[in-house]
Structure formats: C-alpha cells, structure tokens
Design a protein around this motif. Sequence first.
Motif, PDB file in Angstrom:
ATOM      1  N   ALA A 110       0.805  -0.931   0.196  1.00  0.00           N
ATOM      2  CA  ALA A 110      -0.208  -0.146  -0.198  1.00  0.00           C
ATOM      3  C   ALA A 110       0.617   1.759   0.192  1.00  0.00           C
ATOM      4  O   ALA A 110       0.406   2.261  -0.575  1.00  0.00           O
ATOM      5  N   LEU A 111       2.083   1.251   0.425  1.00  0.00           N
ATOM      6  CA  LEU A 111       2.589   2.989   1.297  1.00  0.00           C
ATOM      7  C   LEU A 111       3.891   2.411  -0.705  1.00  0.00           C
ATOM      8  O   LEU A 111       3.159   4.242  -0.803  1.00  0.00           O
ATOM      9  N   PRO A 156       4.307   6.000  10.557  1.00  0.00           N
ATOM     10  CA  PRO A 156       4.514   7.655  10.287  1.00  0.00           C
ATOM     11  C   PRO A 156       5.189   7.548   8.503  1.00  0.00           C
ATOM     12  O   PRO A 156       5.492   8.429   8.132  1.00  0.00           O
ATOM     13  N   GLN A 157       5.340   6.564   7.335  1.00  0.00           N
ATOM     14  CA  GLN A 157       6.337   6.695   6.250  1.00  0.00           C
ATOM     15  C   GLN A 157       5.505   7.629   4.998  1.00  0.00           C
ATOM     16  O   GLN A 157       5.813   8.024   4.486  1.00  0.00           O
ATOM     17  N   VAL A 158       4.035   7.877   5.589  1.00  0.00           N
ATOM     18  CA  VAL A 158       3.245   8.600   4.381  1.00  0.00           C
ATOM     19  C   VAL A 158       3.382  10.200   4.795  1.00  0.00           C
ATOM     20  O   VAL A 158       3.269  10.915   4.331  1.00  0.00           O
ATOM     21  N   HIS A 159       3.766  10.386   6.226  1.00  0.00           N
ATOM     22  CA  HIS A 159       4.046  11.695   7.012  1.00  0.00           C
ATOM     23  C   HIS A 159       5.641  12.210   6.027  1.00  0.00           C
ATOM     24  O   HIS A 159       6.020  13.045   5.454  1.00  0.00           O
ATOM     25  N   TYR A 160       6.222  11.015   6.266  1.00  0.00           N
ATOM     26  CA  TYR A 160       7.473  11.275   6.116  1.00  0.00           C
ATOM     27  C   TYR A 160       7.571  11.476   4.022  1.00  0.00           C
ATOM     28  O   TYR A 160       8.480  11.963   3.258  1.00  0.00           O
ATOM     29  N   MET A 161       6.830  10.400   3.362  1.00  0.00           N
ATOM     30  CA  MET A 161       6.777  10.768   2.338  1.00  0.00           C
ATOM     31  C   MET A 161       6.302  11.950   1.322  1.00  0.00           C
ATOM     32  O   MET A 161       6.541  12.829   0.071  1.00  0.00           O
TER      33      MET A 161
END
Length: 337
Positions: free
Chosen positions: A79-80, A291-296
């Motif tokens: 999904a990421l 938090p991966q989307v935050h950093y993307m």
Amino acid sequence: MTSTLGALTVPLIQAPMAGGPSTAALAVAVSQAGGLGMLAAGYKTVEAMAAEIDDVRAGTLIFGVNVFVPEADPSDPGALAAYAAALAPMAAELGVAAPEPGPFNDDHYAAKLDYLVANPVPLVSFTFGLPTADDVARLRSVGTEIVLNATDPEEISAADALNPDAIVVQGIEAGGHRATHGQAKEPAENTTHELVSSAREYTDKPVIAAGGVSSAAVARNLMDAGASFVQVGTLFLTVDEAGTKEAHMDALVSGQYRDTVVTRAFSGRAARALSNRFTERMTANQVAGYPQVHYMTAPLRAASADNPEGLNLWAGTGFAACRQRPAAEIVAEFRSL
C-alpha cells in the motif's frame, strides 16, 4: 484532582500541535494566563524536545509535554508503494524527487521517555495509543502526572485501566490527527458532547473535552455534560505565539475555505484539515501508512510552503472562529467557566 490540573485558574488545556504550531512561547503564554500550556514532542529529536522544555521552564512551572506512542498497527509495504506512485506526478510538478516509502520510525519514543524520567516535567500526555503500565509507573515515580487520549468508549476504558490523572476524550470535530489507538482503526463518529456525556460509564477520572471547542459557550455546554476541562487547539493556530506556517494561518482566517475533511492523505493517519487541492487529489489513493506517508509527503509540503493548496491545513470544525491575536486573549475568554 491532580496538582498540575488543579493549579489552573482557567480549566483550559492548549492542545499540543506537532509539526511547528506548538512553541515554547505559546505554552508559556497559555500557562501564564491561567491555562495549561503544552509542548508537542512529536517529530522532534530528544535534544530539540529538551531545549523547548528548558525554554518553557524559564517562563512557567506549569506545563505539559505530549509524546507520540509508536504505531501499533504496521503499515502495508504494498500500500505504501502504491501511494508513493500516486504521489509521483505531484512531486514532479513541484520539482522534488519522487517519494519512496521509508522505514518505520518510532519518533525516538524510548529515548524521550528516558529523558522525561531523568528530567521530570509536571505532566506528560500520550497520543496515537497508550503507554505501557511500566512507562506510566516510571513517570509517576518521579512525580509526573499522566494524561491519556481516547476517541471512543472502548479507548476510554483502556485508558482508564492505566489509572491516569485525566483522560482527553476527542470527538469527531477535532482538528489535526485523531488520537485513535492504532492507525488502521477508522475514527469513531462520536461527537465530543456524546463522548463526554457517556464517559462516566467507563471512567471516574477527570475528563478533558477536545474537539470543536470554539468558544466559551461550547466549553460550558461540555462542562455541564461532565467535562472537568476543555482542550483547545484550532483557535491557537492563529495566535501571535504559534509557529503555524503563514499560509496555514491565512487560510484559517481568510474565509476562502469553507469545509474540513478527515483525510489520511498527508500522514497515513486520519486527521481533520481544510479541504484543498491536495486532499481532493489524493482522496482515492490514501492509505493507512503512518509514519511513512508523513515522511513521503514532507518534501511536497515543504515545496508548497507558500501555497495552501499543497499544505496540511489542520483545522477543527470550529475554525471560522480563528483570529490573529495574543494567546492570552483566548484563555481570558474561557476564564468564566
């Protein structure tokens, strides 16, 4: 009632707003005016958190620090990757590198807890989940009071089991991130008033009402329903002492934006923001991926610093009451509660 909360002359807590808006100056101004100023440790190194704590201590002895609990629900790598691909056209338009999913980040949780035990502060609150009983015991052993967050009856019960000094019950009206215990959980539809009204079925701890608190009249209604305190966030986004981006402040007070939306587009966690081009464009693609989307999305948001259409314009449903003014003026409006 606990000593820190009991020392307040105004039953108002300034919501910790990570990512810039919550500053040491804001926390000091709110506490000096009689409320409880809060620092947001989220997205900061331990050193940066410590420096802000030192700055606040120079102005007040009554304050709190909010800590992000590491994500309990893992993000799905597929999904990421799909979300990164969906962001790529926007990144190209902004002239930044195509996003790539990064590794999990626990926001230095253990190191922050170690620092707060070694250098006690009056109060620590937790969001995005619950600390362990051992975490609570360590902080209590050095005299720190504990506030936990909940967004539905089940979470209120889980928070109560840790015997905190108070529980923030956050309704659907709240701006910014929902405090759900795990990113995969869809936010409850309970209003703040509904949660406060039913909270006594699940806890005997003092209740802090959060979400949609846009005036003293709203606060009085919530306190009549059973809240001991109210937590105010959105109104403080546009005060003189806040570190809110100028474009975000302008969007809140300009009258240009009419609607808010609960979206995962910016961080992978459900959060309420002003509806803009970014939220609309990414509606069909958003995933649970904190938090991966935050950093993307961080480089895209940085490249849009002056363009509100590309920013995470966190806002609660009562954002129309926002005005640019000193923080103390807001606290004063709640003094009659």
